[in-house]
Design an enzyme around this catalytic site. Sequence first.
Site, PDB file in Angstrom:
ATOM      1  N   HIS A  88       0.813  -1.037  -0.047  1.00 47.73           N
ATOM      2  CA  HIS A  88      -0.045   0.097   0.161  1.00 47.73           C
ATOM      3  C   HIS A  88       0.801   1.223  -0.179  1.00 47.73           C
ATOM      4  CE1 HIS A  88      -4.121  -1.990   1.217  1.00 47.73           C
ATOM      5  NE2 HIS A  88      -3.354  -2.804   0.558  1.00 47.73           N
ATOM      6  N   GLN A 117      -5.622   5.528   1.338  1.00 50.51           N
ATOM      7  CA  GLN A 117      -4.972   4.359   1.475  1.00 50.51           C
ATOM      8  C   GLN A 117      -3.665   4.676   0.782  1.00 50.51           C
ATOM      9  OE1 GLN A 117      -7.309   1.270  -0.763  1.00 50.51           O
ATOM     10  NE2 GLN A 117      -5.691  -0.209  -0.711  1.00 50.51           N
ATOM     11  N   CYS A 118      -2.945   4.253  -0.272  1.00 49.08           N
ATOM     12  CA  CYS A 118      -1.781   4.245  -0.511  1.00 49.08           C
ATOM     13  C   CYS A 118      -1.077   5.702  -0.565  1.00 49.08           C
ATOM     14  CB  CYS A 118      -1.536   4.171  -2.224  1.00 49.08           C
ATOM     15  SG  CYS A 118      -2.219   2.132  -2.382  1.00 49.08           S
ATOM     16  N   VAL A 119      -2.091   6.629  -0.775  1.00 47.77           N
ATOM     17  CA  VAL A 119      -1.332   8.181  -0.621  1.00 47.77           C
ATOM     18  C   VAL A 119      -1.190   8.429   0.852  1.00 47.77           C
ATOM     19  CG1 VAL A 119      -1.367  10.651  -1.253  1.00 47.77           C
ATOM     20  CG2 VAL A 119      -2.295   8.736  -2.765  1.00 47.77           C
ATOM     21  N   THR A 122       1.900   6.072   2.230  1.00 44.55           N
ATOM     22  CA  THR A 122       3.053   6.490   1.863  1.00 44.55           C
ATOM     23  C   THR A 122       3.397   7.895   2.672  1.00 44.55           C
ATOM     24  OG1 THR A 122       2.931   5.736  -0.476  1.00 44.55           O
ATOM     25  CG2 THR A 122       4.076   7.590  -0.092  1.00 44.55           C
TER      26      THR A 122
END
Length: 183
Positions: A88, A117-119, A122
């Site tokens: 993710h 989620q991924c943003v 990160t």
Amino acid sequence: MNRALIVVDVQESFRARPLWAQISNPEIAERVNRLVALARAAGDLVVWVLHTEPGSGDVFDPESGHVRLFEELGAPAEGEPVLHKTSHNAFTTTNLQQVLTEAGVTELWVCGIRTEQCVETTTRLGSDLGYRMVFVTDATATNAIGDLSAAAIVERTEAVLRDRFARIATVAELEAEQKAPAA
């Protein structure tokens, strides 16, 4: 200070899904392009990240042909890394941290698809690794989840990241800052 723009998962895989019709920011590419232009003008590194799920048979499987940047983003410039992740966040399954360390990067601007989620993931991991993080909220996109609207998800993401993991900014704010004369 060296800075990098991390563009997370702005890829055709999402547009290949029926859920794309309800995405919160269907024009995300326009804002990402503005950020890319800003980063390049400042001499910042631009890193492109694509999510892959090899062997899954779905739109994130590289064999599907959808694991590619939105066409309107154009091709990455020479020297701009394109990383493929299977987690993710953009760090765990890529050499992103090595790329950033070698470039002397200390600040990251983050944008992309799936705000929460991924943003967000990160951004959190980047903060834990010691980077000064800027979450460019209007250059992200997501969908409603259950009873939570996309707007509520974005609001929640901003609230949990603000002043803990990242500075929250808009594309226009960053553009204005880049144009402002140095004090």
